[in-house]
Design an enzyme around this catalytic site. Structure first.
Site, PDB file in Angstrom:
ATOM      1  N   ARG A  51       0.234   9.972  -2.786  1.00  0.00           N
ATOM      2  CA  ARG A  51       1.487   9.587  -3.445  1.00  0.00           C
ATOM      3  C   ARG A  51       2.044  10.721  -4.273  1.00  0.00           C
ATOM      4  O   ARG A  51       3.002  10.536  -5.020  1.00  0.00           O
ATOM      5  CB  ARG A  51       1.262   8.359  -4.329  1.00  0.00           C
ATOM      6  CG  ARG A  51       0.794   7.152  -3.544  1.00  0.00           C
ATOM      7  CD  ARG A  51       0.605   5.940  -4.435  1.00  0.00           C
ATOM      8  NE  ARG A  51      -0.341   5.028  -3.833  1.00  0.00           N
ATOM      9  CZ  ARG A  51      -0.965   4.051  -4.473  1.00  0.00           C
ATOM     10  NH1 ARG A  51      -0.725   3.849  -5.752  1.00  0.00           N
ATOM     11  NH2 ARG A  51      -1.818   3.278  -3.844  1.00  0.00           N
TER      12      ARG A  51
ATOM     13  N   LYS B 155      -9.388  -3.443   3.736  1.00  0.00           N
ATOM     14  CA  LYS B 155      -8.932  -3.492   2.346  1.00  0.00           C
ATOM     15  C   LYS B 155      -8.049  -4.728   2.189  1.00  0.00           C
ATOM     16  O   LYS B 155      -7.163  -4.955   3.029  1.00  0.00           O
ATOM     17  CB  LYS B 155      -8.141  -2.213   2.049  1.00  0.00           C
ATOM     18  CG  LYS B 155      -7.193  -2.287   0.869  1.00  0.00           C
ATOM     19  CD  LYS B 155      -6.696  -0.904   0.511  1.00  0.00           C
ATOM     20  CE  LYS B 155      -5.349  -0.963  -0.187  1.00  0.00           C
ATOM     21  NZ  LYS B 155      -5.170   0.137  -1.129  1.00  0.00           N
TER      22      LYS B 155
ATOM     23  N   THR C  25      -3.516   5.380   0.761  1.00  0.00           N
ATOM     24  CA  THR C  25      -2.088   5.348   1.068  1.00  0.00           C
ATOM     25  C   THR C  25      -1.803   6.110   2.369  1.00  0.00           C
ATOM     26  O   THR C  25      -0.783   6.790   2.502  1.00  0.00           O
ATOM     27  CB  THR C  25      -1.223   5.883  -0.109  1.00  0.00           C
ATOM     28  OG1 THR C  25      -1.772   5.409  -1.349  1.00  0.00           O
ATOM     29  CG2 THR C  25       0.193   5.362  -0.028  1.00  0.00           C
TER      30      THR C  25
ATOM     31  N   GLU D 225     -10.972   7.626  -4.362  1.00  0.00           N
ATOM     32  CA  GLU D 225      -9.919   7.593  -3.344  1.00  0.00           C
ATOM     33  C   GLU D 225      -8.693   8.314  -3.888  1.00  0.00           C
ATOM     34  O   GLU D 225      -8.076   7.856  -4.846  1.00  0.00           O
ATOM     35  CB  GLU D 225      -9.574   6.124  -3.027  1.00  0.00           C
ATOM     36  CG  GLU D 225      -8.410   5.957  -2.073  1.00  0.00           C
ATOM     37  CD  GLU D 225      -7.959   4.494  -1.985  1.00  0.00           C
ATOM     38  OE1 GLU D 225      -8.798   3.576  -2.089  1.00  0.00           O
ATOM     39  OE2 GLU D 225      -6.730   4.277  -1.837  1.00  0.00           O
TER      40      GLU D 225
HETATM   41  C1  3PG Z   1      -3.849   0.578  -4.200  1.00  0.00           C
HETATM   42  O1  3PG Z   1      -3.337   1.595  -3.778  1.00  0.00           O
HETATM   43  O2  3PG Z   1      -4.899   0.122  -3.747  1.00  0.00           O
HETATM   44  C2  3PG Z   1      -3.164  -0.162  -5.289  1.00  0.00           C
HETATM   45  O3  3PG Z   1      -2.029   0.481  -5.704  1.00  0.00           O
HETATM   46  C3  3PG Z   1      -4.058  -0.401  -6.434  1.00  0.00           C
HETATM   47  O4  3PG Z   1      -3.480  -1.354  -7.225  1.00  0.00           O
HETATM   48  P1  3PG Z   1      -3.659  -1.341  -8.801  1.00  0.00           P
HETATM   49  O5  3PG Z   1      -2.835  -0.200  -9.308  1.00  0.00           O
HETATM   50  O6  3PG Z   1      -3.153  -2.687  -9.264  1.00  0.00           O
HETATM   51  O7  3PG Z   1      -5.115  -1.145  -9.119  1.00  0.00           O
END
Ligand code: 3PG
Length: 218
Positions: free
Chosen positions: A49, A133, A73, A45
């Protein structure tokens, strides 16, 4: 009623893992994706960002066609459409609103919209969605919350992300209502910065071993 895209679980490749790729350049994104693939990962994925996220999606699709490449995102209809145009094969969002759900569904791509509460799950459910999710998993009740949700949302399956790592991956994947686990623990920023691709492959291999034990591969 919008017709629903295929389930994300039906297209995920490899172990039940969705590592996040956050890269400053598309070359870096391809290097991360290759390191993950070398560790057994089949699906990634790319998160929106960084400025190069869309280019990164296209580059990974071109360079590593065996991988399933999604976008994360996703925050707006524009994001959803831009990701599809860049070649994303599935969409993940951190949140669910009617507008965002409609736009994501309209792309026709498998999706996992973000939820953290029963009402958000119910919103996705009203649109016919059965895979979401669960984010941020650790702060939203983690394993115990997923167990509690399984009783009332018996048809809904979750992709927990947020706070998942090697220490708790098995506990999340052991839950029957978890179909895949995601996060950034396989692609730590320091390893990416220092181009420590072998270490990323090793993290991926360790997670792959756990996932293969607990969930049958797609
Ligand atoms: C996401 O985008 O799913 C989260 O930022 C993931 O979280 P993590 O960095 O704690 O794995």
């Amino acid at each position: 009623m919008l017709s629903l895209p295929p389930l994300l679980s039906s297209v995920v490749k490899g172990p039940a893992l969705l590592p996040i790729i956050q890269a400053d350049t598309s070359e870096e994104a391809v290097a991360i994706a290759k390191a993950l693939a070398d560790g057994g990962i089949g699906s990634v994925e790319v998160v929106l960002r960084t400025r190069q996220a869309l280019a990164a999606i296209s580059a990974i699709r071109a360079e590593l066609p065996e991988l399933l490449v999604g976008a994360g995102t996703v925050l707006s209809a524009d994001d959803a459409n831009a990701c599809k145009d860049a070649g994303a094969q599935f969409l993940v969002s951190p949140a669910s609103t009617p507008k965002l759900l409609e736009a994501m569904i309209a792309t026709g791509l498998p999706l996992a919209p973000g939820v953290a509460t029963p009402s958000e799950i119910a919103l996705a459910y009203e649109y016919g969605l059965r895979e979401v999710k669960f984010f941020p998993a650790h702060l939203s009740g983690g394993i115990e919350m997923l167990k509690a949700l399984s009783g009332v949302f018996q048809q809904v399956r979750f992709c927990p992300t947020g706070g998942i790592g090697q220490h708790n991956l098995a506990d999340f994947l052991a839950l029957p209502n978890v179909f895949v686990a995601g996060g950034s623990w396989l692609t730590p920023a320091t390893l990416v910065k220092n181009k420590q691709w072998q270490q990323i492959s090793e993290l991926a291999a360790a997670a792959t071993a756990i996932a293969r034990q607990l969930k049958s591969a797609a």
